[in-house]
Write a protein that holds these residues in place. Structure first.
Motif, mmCIF file in Angstrom:
data_model
loop_
_atom_site.group_PDB
_atom_site.id
_atom_site.type_symbol
_atom_site.label_atom_id
_atom_site.label_comp_id
_atom_site.label_asym_id
_atom_site.label_seq_id
_atom_site.Cartn_x
_atom_site.Cartn_y
_atom_site.Cartn_z
ATOM 1 N N LEU A 182 0.798 -1.176 0.334
ATOM 2 C CA LEU A 182 -0.004 -0.229 -0.060
ATOM 3 C C LEU A 182 1.010 1.080 0.056
ATOM 4 N N ALA A 183 1.727 1.208 0.799
ATOM 5 C CA ALA A 183 2.968 2.784 1.125
ATOM 6 C C ALA A 183 3.606 2.873 -0.698
ATOM 7 N N ALA A 184 4.089 1.645 -1.135
ATOM 8 C CA ALA A 184 4.451 1.720 -1.853
ATOM 9 C C ALA A 184 3.819 1.707 -2.974
ATOM 10 N N LEU A 185 2.936 1.569 -3.429
ATOM 11 C CA LEU A 185 1.674 1.977 -4.334
ATOM 12 C C LEU A 185 0.969 4.086 -4.433
ATOM 13 N N ARG A 186 0.823 3.815 -2.926
ATOM 14 C CA ARG A 186 0.460 5.498 -2.769
ATOM 15 C C ARG A 186 1.886 6.697 -2.853
ATOM 16 N N THR A 187 2.237 6.149 -2.935
ATOM 17 C CA THR A 187 4.005 6.606 -2.975
ATOM 18 C C THR A 187 4.537 6.642 -4.682
ATOM 19 N N LEU A 188 4.164 5.635 -5.687
ATOM 20 C CA LEU A 188 4.207 5.897 -6.970
ATOM 21 C C LEU A 188 3.215 6.443 -7.357
ATOM 22 N N SER A 213 -1.128 -6.328 -12.682
ATOM 23 C CA SER A 213 -1.425 -7.744 -12.024
ATOM 24 C C SER A 213 -1.871 -7.591 -10.753
ATOM 25 N N ILE A 214 -1.311 -5.812 -9.884
ATOM 26 C CA ILE A 214 -1.249 -5.939 -8.436
ATOM 27 C C ILE A 214 -2.806 -5.876 -8.641
ATOM 28 N N LEU A 215 -3.858 -5.214 -9.608
ATOM 29 C CA LEU A 215 -5.003 -5.643 -9.378
ATOM 30 C C LEU A 215 -5.559 -6.457 -8.870
ATOM 31 N N GLY A 216 -5.401 -7.986 -9.330
ATOM 32 C CA GLY A 216 -5.655 -8.763 -9.899
ATOM 33 C C GLY A 216 -5.576 -9.204 -8.134
ATOM 34 N N VAL A 217 -4.576 -9.269 -7.087
ATOM 35 C CA VAL A 217 -4.418 -9.644 -5.476
ATOM 36 C C VAL A 217 -5.947 -9.483 -4.778
ATOM 37 N N GLU A 218 -5.996 -11.000 -3.715
ATOM 38 C CA GLU A 218 -7.174 -10.516 -3.073
ATOM 39 C C GLU A 218 -7.473 -9.803 -2.324
ATOM 40 N N SER A 219 -6.502 -8.914 -1.704
ATOM 41 C CA SER A 219 -6.678 -7.597 -0.803
ATOM 42 C C SER A 219 -7.272 -6.788 -1.794
ATOM 43 N N GLN A 220 -8.563 -6.591 -0.773
ATOM 44 C CA GLN A 220 -9.212 -5.483 -1.616
ATOM 45 C C GLN A 220 -8.767 -4.003 -1.477
ATOM 46 N N ALA A 221 -7.741 -4.073 -0.604
ATOM 47 C CA ALA A 221 -7.290 -2.380 -0.101
ATOM 48 C C ALA A 221 -6.134 -1.731 -0.969
ATOM 49 N N VAL A 222 -5.415 -3.445 -1.489
ATOM 50 C CA VAL A 222 -4.306 -2.731 -2.234
ATOM 51 C C VAL A 222 -4.318 -3.028 -4.294
ATOM 52 N N SER A 223 -6.022 -3.664 -4.135
ATOM 53 C CA SER A 223 -6.596 -3.684 -5.501
ATOM 54 C C SER A 223 -7.279 -2.551 -5.687
ATOM 55 N N ALA A 225 -5.868 0.518 -3.988
ATOM 56 C CA ALA A 225 -5.226 1.220 -4.348
ATOM 57 C C ALA A 225 -3.904 1.313 -5.820
ATOM 58 N N ALA A 226 -3.761 -0.031 -5.964
ATOM 59 C CA ALA A 226 -3.640 -0.250 -7.597
ATOM 60 C C ALA A 226 -4.371 0.682 -8.938
ATOM 61 N N CYS A 227 -5.728 0.575 -8.472
ATOM 62 C CA CYS A 227 -6.952 1.502 -9.648
ATOM 63 C C CYS A 227 -7.053 2.708 -9.215
ATOM 64 N N HIS A 228 -6.360 2.789 -8.341
ATOM 65 C CA HIS A 228 -6.208 4.443 -7.921
ATOM 66 C C HIS A 228 -4.785 4.655 -8.729
ATOM 67 N N LEU A 229 -3.556 4.109 -8.931
ATOM 68 C CA LEU A 229 -2.215 4.422 -9.340
ATOM 69 C C LEU A 229 -2.247 4.446 -10.625
ATOM 70 N N LEU A 230 -3.774 3.085 -11.592
ATOM 71 C CA LEU A 230 -3.369 3.254 -12.592
ATOM 72 C C LEU A 230 -4.209 4.134 -13.380
ATOM 73 N N GLN A 231 -5.139 4.503 -12.158
ATOM 74 C CA GLN A 231 -6.030 5.959 -12.910
ATOM 75 C C GLN A 231 -5.235 7.347 -13.011
ATOM 76 N N VAL A 232 -4.054 7.383 -12.051
ATOM 77 C CA VAL A 232 -3.367 8.738 -12.135
ATOM 78 C C VAL A 232 -2.385 8.485 -13.817
ATOM 79 N N MET A 233 -2.444 7.055 -13.937
ATOM 80 C CA MET A 233 -1.109 7.286 -15.221
ATOM 81 C C MET A 233 -2.052 7.051 -16.120
ATOM 82 N N PHE A 234 -3.162 6.653 -16.178
ATOM 83 C CA PHE A 234 -3.886 7.169 -17.209
ATOM 84 C C PHE A 234 -4.082 8.497 -17.582
ATOM 85 N N ASP A 235 -4.156 9.400 -16.453
ATOM 86 C CA ASP A 235 -4.693 11.132 -16.504
ATOM 87 C C ASP A 235 -3.253 11.200 -16.824
#
Length: 913
Positions: A182-188, A213-223, A225-235
């Motif tokens: 979570l910390a790594a994804l938020r930093t990214l 692929s991080i989107l597909g992990v079982e942890s809902q919080a990590v998924s 966070a990865a979704c947020h990162l990818l949205q920022v990348m798209f933007d």
């Protein structure tokens, strides 16, 4: 012996007679074992005062450190342990205790050094090994959290990026620990936010496939966070550099459009990848919904949509056709099919011509045929489930799929299956088909008896409730037309009662109860059903609770039911002459139910407010799910507008957070939805304190929606309410006035000052009066070659007293702030003197005061103007007013005469004549 509590007590004296170091140490040990840490500390301290050897001193300091640890005095524990280590550098217990004290003091980097020394001295000691692992994790977590904070600022993000921080974050992601990921994804997120070159570089280092692929992990919080990162990348990839980097890293950017397609391609692959969590699949669909279709149909380029349809339509359909229960190859959630439907609908709506739409239809039909033909019963179920998905999304494609050979017949046949899973798929398809006008007549003829049999005879609630919804849809085909009822008298009420019963049954799973809400969304077209529904407190409570659960696909149905109950759908009273003409021509004339009259609607609104509808809607607006579509937002906006219609209800809406929820509804959604939400905002701004309704920075977000109501395509009522609301805002602060100016509202407000409707004209003048406190507006009035000042002077002489008051207030403000305007008043109209005299002679004290201020400003501005005024009847009027009580009007009149005396225009005693 009592156990001392936390905190440091007074040391207890050791037992008299104990004289040797050894005896005192043993006594301290016994006291320590008994929990008397203060007594033990006193014993060890007394022993240190005797002639102890260096070895004994090391042990005693070490023991004192243990006492201080128990007493939670970590500074002294660290000091005592350090003294022990000075005596014996290899004292592993002292090293361990100092590490414990340092850890509690937050000095993890020093604590880890002591633990590493302990492990080197006793490599097999598991306590030391475990402590070292734990503290290492803490250090990593603290460091990672520091990175998150640092990356929030662009300078910090750039520093991390330049220091090979992405590689470090990659190692944190590879560890697989939730907190570190979570910390790594938020930093990214901080590194990539609004920065194209860093985004491309990050994807290159981490690998696009790895990030997705991080989107597909079982942890809902990590998924998430990865979704947020990818949205920022798209933007970042779509919008380009905003705070751009201008160094050598700029060379990294090869082709952002290519990177965008690679990212989307990986998301499409993830949709059909086995082992991906259902939550991850939903997040991938959400990203595609946001990233692929054009933001505006004015943008001519829909190539990305066409590319996604060619590359990934079958993959989207595969998710839409997957079953949640029993679990299939692909893990899906209760929201997956709805998300797939929304994506398909947005892709279809983004197509520009018949050829593109025909290609979409062909791909869908080929996919459905591939499952329907030659794949056995399982293939038919998959094909029918896919048709349901299309019917919930691009219904044109769904209707065409229903017409494929054998599909509708299979749906009807499977409704009679003995297998619950097969029945569920078929009945749901029948329900979705019944909602489409094109198929409703076919199903009314062929499916009503089947649905009735299923409802009456099935032993499974999951089947009965779906059959009931099908009947509800068919029963509501007449909409709000009281004269067109599909079922016998009372049948609709019975269906609604059963829906409410299932809705309130919390023993049934949320996915099944959702269908009860679907049924009510259709049945509440009937006013009798509305009346019974709002009286059922338990059903309303269950409805609102269900809207807050993860079963987000229920939102549209909840919003639809609320729109029906509040009558906030569009309805126009038919022209009586046209009604008579229709009757004469024997044409059908829609009839309104007696319980849909305004008095009944107002009563229903009050019952919904008392039941907590605003809080439930606020939660609905806050949801991040793609199920909160533009259409759903529009429905919520309609309900909010109905809730604030009565002035006395607006306080309740504000108190429950309705004001804050309306802002996003007014800024995003359909044009109709945004307008309805903006009008609701205007009503709240008019009758309540805007600073309390929209606290903090939110008040500035209200301006744009209000200005949007000034456009000519809005109704006169919307124009009027917007002007009133903007008047209130303009009177609060200069910053708000600047925001109104920035939104280019002034030309529109000026336009409405010429409006024929007196209330709109008056509201525009009042708004301009408040805006006149801004320098920019004063400049507009002072500029040469315009009639702004003339209009205010003329309006000050109108018969409409409220318009007079607004215009005179504006004149008073402008002549005070810009004295040069005083000399122009006589030039704009020959009636200026009559107008000012009329103001001073008005029976309205407020008008008198404003007129007196204008005259005083003119007298003070120029001796020439003062002379003109004193040579007219104005002097006599001022003389009379100056003899009055000590009111503001009297003081202003007296000041005018004093100035005239100062100019030498009148004698000091003339004001007494």
């Amino acid at each position: 012996m009592t156990v001392s509590g936390p905190g440091t007590p007074e040391p207890r004296p050791a037992t008299p007679g104990a004289s040797s170091v050894e005896q005192l140490r043993k006594e301290g040990n016994e006291l320590f074992k008994c929990g008397d840490y203060g007594g033990a500390l006193a014993a060890y301290t007394q022993a240190l005062g005797l002639d102890a050897t260096p070895q004994d001193q090391a042990v005693l300091h070490r023991n004192r450190a243990a006492c201080h640890l128990k007493l939670e005095d970590y500074d002294k524990a660290e000091t005592e342990a350090s003294k022990a280590i000075e005596k014996d550098g290899g004292d592993v217990k002292a090293l361990y205790r100092r590490s414990q004290a340092l850890e509690k003091l937050g000095r993890l980097d020093q604590a880890v050094l002591d633990l590493q020394r302990c492990v080197s001295l006793e490599p097999k000691n598991k306590v030391f090994q475990e402590a070292l692992r734990n503290i290492g994790g803490q250090i990593q977590e603290k460091a990672s959290q520091n990175l998150v904070v640092l990356a929030r600022e662009d300078a910090g993000a750039e520093k991390i990026f330049r220091s090979n921080g992405v590689q470090l974050l990659q190692r944190l992601l590879d560890m697989g620990e939730t907190d570190l990921m979570l910390a790594a994804l938020r930093t990214l997120v901080g590194i990539c936010s609004e920065h194209q070159s860093r985004t491309v570089a990050t994807l290159s280092i981490l690998g696009t496939r790895r990030v997705v692929s991080i989107l597909g992990v079982e942890s809902q919080a990590v998924s998430l966070a990865a979704c947020h990162l990818l949205q920022v990348m798209f933007d970042a990839l779509k919008e380009g550099v905003k705070k751009g980097f201008r160094g050598k890293e700029g060379a990294i950017i090869v082709d952002p459009a290519r990177e965008l397609k690679v990212l989307i391609s990986n998301l499409l692959d993830l949709l059909t990848e086995v082992g991906v969590s259902g939550q991850g699949r939903d997040n991938a669909l959400t990203l595609l919904i946001k990233a692929v279709p054009r933001k505006s149909l004015k943008d001519p380029n829909n190539s990305l949509t066409l590319w996604v349809i060619d590359q990934g339509l079958k993959k989207i359909l595969e998710v839409g056709g997957s079953l949640q229960d029993p679990p299939g190859e692909l893990a899906v959630t209760a929201n997956s099919r709805m998300s797939a439907s929304i994506l398909l609908s947005k892709l279809f709506d983004d197509l520009k011509c018949d050829a593109e739409r025909e290609n979409f239809h062909r791909l869908c039909e080929n996919y459905i045929k591939s499952w329907f033909e030659g794949q056995g019963l399982a293939g038919k179920l998959r094909a029918i489930q896919t048709v349901s998905c299309l019917l919930q999304g691009p219904c044109d494609a769904g209707n065409r799929a229903l017409e494929l050979s054998g599909v509708m017949e299979s749906v009807i046949a499977l409704c009679a299956s003995e297998q619950e899973e097969e029945q569920l798929v078929a009945v749901e398809a029948l329900i979705h088909a019944a909602g489409k006008a094109k198929r409703a007549s076919f199903i009314t003829a062929n499916g009503v008896s089947l649905l009735k049999d299923l409802y009456k005879c099935s032993e499974k609630d999951s089947i009965r409730i779906r059959a009931l919804v099908g009947l509800c849809k068919l029963g509501s085909a007449g909409g709000t037309d009281f004269s067109m009822k599909q079922f016998a008298e009372g049948s609709t009420l019975k269906l609604a009662k059963q829906c409410r019963k299932w809705l309130c049954n919390d023993q049934i799973d949320a996915g099944t109860r959702r269908w009860a809400v679907e049924g009510l969304a259709y049945l509440t077209f009937d006013a009798d059903v509305k009346e019974e529904f709002v009286e059922d407190a338990a059903a309303l409570k269950a409805l609102f609770q269900l809207s807050r659960l993860e079963e987000r696909s229920v939102l549209f149905a909840v919003a639809s039911a609320l729109v029906n109950c509040t009558n906030s759908y569009d309805y126009e009273e038919p022209d009586p002459k046209m009604v008579e003409l229709a009757k004469y021509a024997k044409q059908h004339v829609p009839e309104q139910h007696p319980k849909d009259k305004p008095s009944f609607v107002r009563a229903r609104v009050k019952k919904l407010l008392a039941a907590g509808v605003v809080s439930a809607m606020v939660c609905m607006v806050k949801t991040e799910s793609p199920v909160l579509t533009s259409s759903c937002r529009e429905l919520l906006s309609r309900v909010f507008l109905a809730l604030v219609e009565e002035v006395e209800d607006r306080g309740t809406v504000v108190a429950q957070g309705g004001g804050r929820a309306l802002i996003p509804l007014a800024l995003e959604g359909t044009d109709v939805g945004q307008t309805k939400a903006a009008q609701a905002l205007a009503k709240l701004t008019i009758t309540s304190n805007p600073e309390m309704t929209f606290p903090g920075e939110r008040i500035y977000e209200v301006v744009r929606p209000l200005v949007s109501l000034l456009h000519l395509n809005c109704s006169g009522l919307q124009n009027f309410e917007a002007l009133m609301a903007l008047t209130n805002l303009a009177g609060i602060s200069e910053r708000l006035r600047q925001k109104i100016l920035k939104e280019k509202a002034v030309p529109m407000i000026e336009g409405y000052m010429f409006e024929e409707h007196e209330m709109i004209r008056r509201a525009a003048t009042e708004c301009m009066c408040n805006l006149a406190m801004s320098k920019e507006v004063q400049d507009l009035f002072e500029a040469q070659g315009n009639d702004r000042l003339k209009l205010l002077v003329l309006y000050s002489g109108e018969d409409d007293e409220l318009l007079q008051r607004a215009a005179a207030g504006g004149l008073a403000m402008l002549t005070s702030m810009r004295p040069t305007l005083c000399s122009r008043i006589p030039q704009v109209t020959t009636h200026w003197l009559e107008i000012l005299q009329a103001l001073l002679l008005s029976s309205n004290q407020e008008l008198q005061h404003r007129g007196a201020v204008v005259v005083l400003n003119m007298v003070e501005a120029s001796r020439e103007i003062a002379s003109t005024l004193m040579e007219s009847e104005m002097m006599e009027i001022l003389s009379v007013l100056a003899k009055g009580d000590h009111s503001p009007v009297t003081r202003a009149a007296a000041a005018c005469l004093d100035k005239a005396v100062e100019y030498g225009l009148i004698q000091p005693n003339q004001d007494g004549e």
